[in-house]
Design an enzyme around this catalytic site. Structure first.
Site: not given
Ligand code: NDP
Length: 510
Positions: A242, A276
């Site tokens: 998602e 999102c």
């Molecule tokens: P991420 O996609 O990096 O984070 C989402 C989740 O993935 C967090 O729990 C994060 O942990 C975890 N994660 C990070 N790296 C890894 C990995 N290598 N393997 C497995 N899990 C991992 O989101 P960001 O915080 O970097 O946000 C960046 C952009 O993503 C935003 O600007 C937005 O555009 C989008 N976004 C979209 C969302 C949605 O609802 N679809 C939600 C959040 C972000 P941790 O936070 O501990 O690094």
């Protein structure tokens, strides 16, 4: 100060959680190593073995108790969401309510959604054909920071209701909310390892993606989603992704402009635009463009940013503020007009709601996920142009249409997983509707019957209920088998089609 509430065998390293509005640390949590994650998955597997054998009724009872316990803690959870994510308290309560509605629906619906059902056995009419659904085992849920409760619960509740155990890795920005939920789960569920939280940063999420879970449900960015999918590929673990969106709103000239503006303002700015399914771009018919823009500006000027009673809270992370500023600078450099807010009105973690016009698809603000309180409005000459531009995106998550009689037809032309008609974001609050996207917005579905089945394996059973002389699953055939088969091919699939199963059975019997 919220005390860390971890209970497992994790390492002594700690990670701090900060209030984005003040910058103060509001708690610290353990960082789970890969070995800690593997141990949690192993414990979950034991819990899953028992949980999967419980009846739907028994699971519903425990999930109902879980829901009631969460509802009883709504104040504490909403307050934590407010402090840890930065969203206004009211939005914290909205998130709690939405999450509870999904737990209720998943618990009550699972038995029907997963009921085994008979299907036609086609040419093998002497068989009873049945489809049944069985729990996968352990589901790894990797959650985001923007809706730290509602979004992961869209997987957790449905996975549990389908008979699985869950290991949940929350974002490092919002771990306290997850630990508060885990604490309640441990009190309520008879199996304490049924829902476990593993805290930490990206490395902990990566360890979960590589672990022996039976499926990963991930919410976050497309870039991280690809990394998760690559890590899961090592074990051929299936993934549900998602990811982000660039949701378009289309407004035709016969739309109720005041309502459309209200929806654009809410859809673009709720949770400070960090959703999102935020309205990320608006296409308005030229004849009503100026009137619509005036109405949006009027409504935006009534909003309050910050404070406990503000409409918009703090942005959750400084990185997100930088992304929004970059998109605004890029748009302005390419000719966008700023009506409210803008890059100069950014102060620390607060971004004033920003309305832009004169925008086009050369700008990041119209093509990349901004994830901030920005409403870019583009003027279009026709609905056809609006649909073309709405579909000119690598994303395809949500969307919305405001129009008169043609609204539904316009909605059907938008290439997206979900559309709200004369409303915004409504599909997320209707638990019977599957939620998910296409393209860079990911694949798989949470919510709805599809969202329950997403956490099961499909089993097909062919049960022989009658003996026939021409048994195609045998070498022991009558002498004239070839002749009969030739005749059957013509009759069944050629010109002389046999319409009824009874006729076919008579043919088989010879
Ligand atoms: P991420 O996609 O990096 O984070 C989402 C989740 O993935 C967090 O729990 C994060 O942990 C975890 N994660 C990070 N790296 C890894 C990995 N290598 N393997 C497995 N899990 C991992 O989101 P960001 O915080 O970097 O946000 C960046 C952009 O993503 C935003 O600007 C937005 O555009 C989008 N976004 C979209 C969302 C949605 O609802 N679809 C939600 C959040 C972000 P941790 O936070 O501990 O690094």
């Amino acid at each position: 100060m919220v005390a860390a509430m971890a209970t497992a065998t994790q390492s002594s390293e700690q990670l701090h959680s900060y209030n984005p509005a003040t910058g103060e640390s509001i708690g610290s949590v353990p960082i789970f190593s890969a070995a800690d994650v593997d141990a949690a998955v192993a414990r979950a597997r034991v819990a899953a073995q028992t949980w999967s054998t419980r009846s739907f009724r028994a699971r519903e009872e425990e999930l109902t108790a879980f829901r009631k316990a969460l509802a009883a803690s709504a104040d504490e959870i909403a307050e934590l969401l407010h402090r840890e994510n930065g969203k206004p308290l009211l939005e914290g309560y909205v998130e709690v309510m939405m999450a509870l509605s999904h737990i209720k629906h998943a618990a009550e619906r699972a038995e029907k959604a997963l009921a085994p059902h008979k299907v036609s056995s086609g040419v093998l009419a002497n068989f009873r054909a049945t489809i049944s659904y069985h729990p996968l085992g352990v589901i790894g849920v990797i959650g985001p920071w923007n809706y730290p409760l509602f979004t992961p619960m869209g997987s957790i509740a449905y996975a549990l209701a389908a008979g699985n155990a869950v290991v949940w890795k929350p974002s490092e920005l919002t771990p306290l909310v997850a630990l508060a939920i885990e604490k309640i789960a441990k009190k309520v569920f008879a199996l304490p390892d049924l829902l476990q939280v593993v805290t930490g940063a990206g490395a902990t999420g990566a360890a979960l993606a590589k672990s022996a879970v039976d499926k990963i449900a991930f919410t976050g960015s497309a870039a991280t989603g690809k990394r998760v999918m690559a890590a899961a590929a090592e074990r051929l673990t299936p993934v549900l992704l998602e990811l982000g969106g660039k949701d378009a709103m289309i407004i035709d000239d016969d739309a109720d402009l005041e309502k459309a503006a209200e929806a654009a303002v809410y859809g673009g700015l709720t949770n400070a635009g960090q959703a999102c399914i935020s309205v990320e771009r608006v296409y308005v018919k030229d004849t009503v463009h100026d009137k619509f823009v005036d109405e949006v500006i009027k409504q935006v000027r009534d909003l309050k940013v910050g404070g406990d009673d503000g409409h918009l809270g703090a942005m959750t992370s400084p990185q997100q503020v930088s992304i929004v500023k970059d998109h605004l600078d890029d748009a302005i450099a390419k000719g966008a007009k700023v009506h409210t807010g803008g890059p100069d009105a950014i102060s620390g973690s607060y971004i004033q709601p920003t309305v832009l016009t004169n925008v086009d698809h050369r700008m990041k603000v119209m093509t990349e996920e901004t994830f901030g309180p920005v409403i870019p409005i583009a003027k279009v000459a026709s609905v056809d142009e609006a649909v073309k531009l709405a579909n000119d995106s690598k994303y395809g998550l949500g969307s919305s249409v405001f129009a008169g009689k043609s609204a539904r037809a316009i909605a059907d032309r938008i290439r997206a997983g979900m559309t709200s008609v004369n409303s915004v974001m409504a599909f997320a609050g209707i638990p019977t509707l599957p939620f998910g996207g296409i393209g860079d917005s990911g694949f798989g579905r949470i919510h709805g019957d599809e969202g329950i089945r997403e956490f099961t394996r499909v089993k097909s059973t062919a049960e022989n209920v009658m003996s026939i002389p021409l048994n195609m699953m045998s070498f022991r055939q009558p002498k004239d088998a070839t002749k009969r088969l030739k005749g059957m091919i013509k009759q069944l699939y050629g010109e002389g089609v046999v319409a009824k199963a009874g006729d076919f059975m008579r043919k088989l019997r010879g």
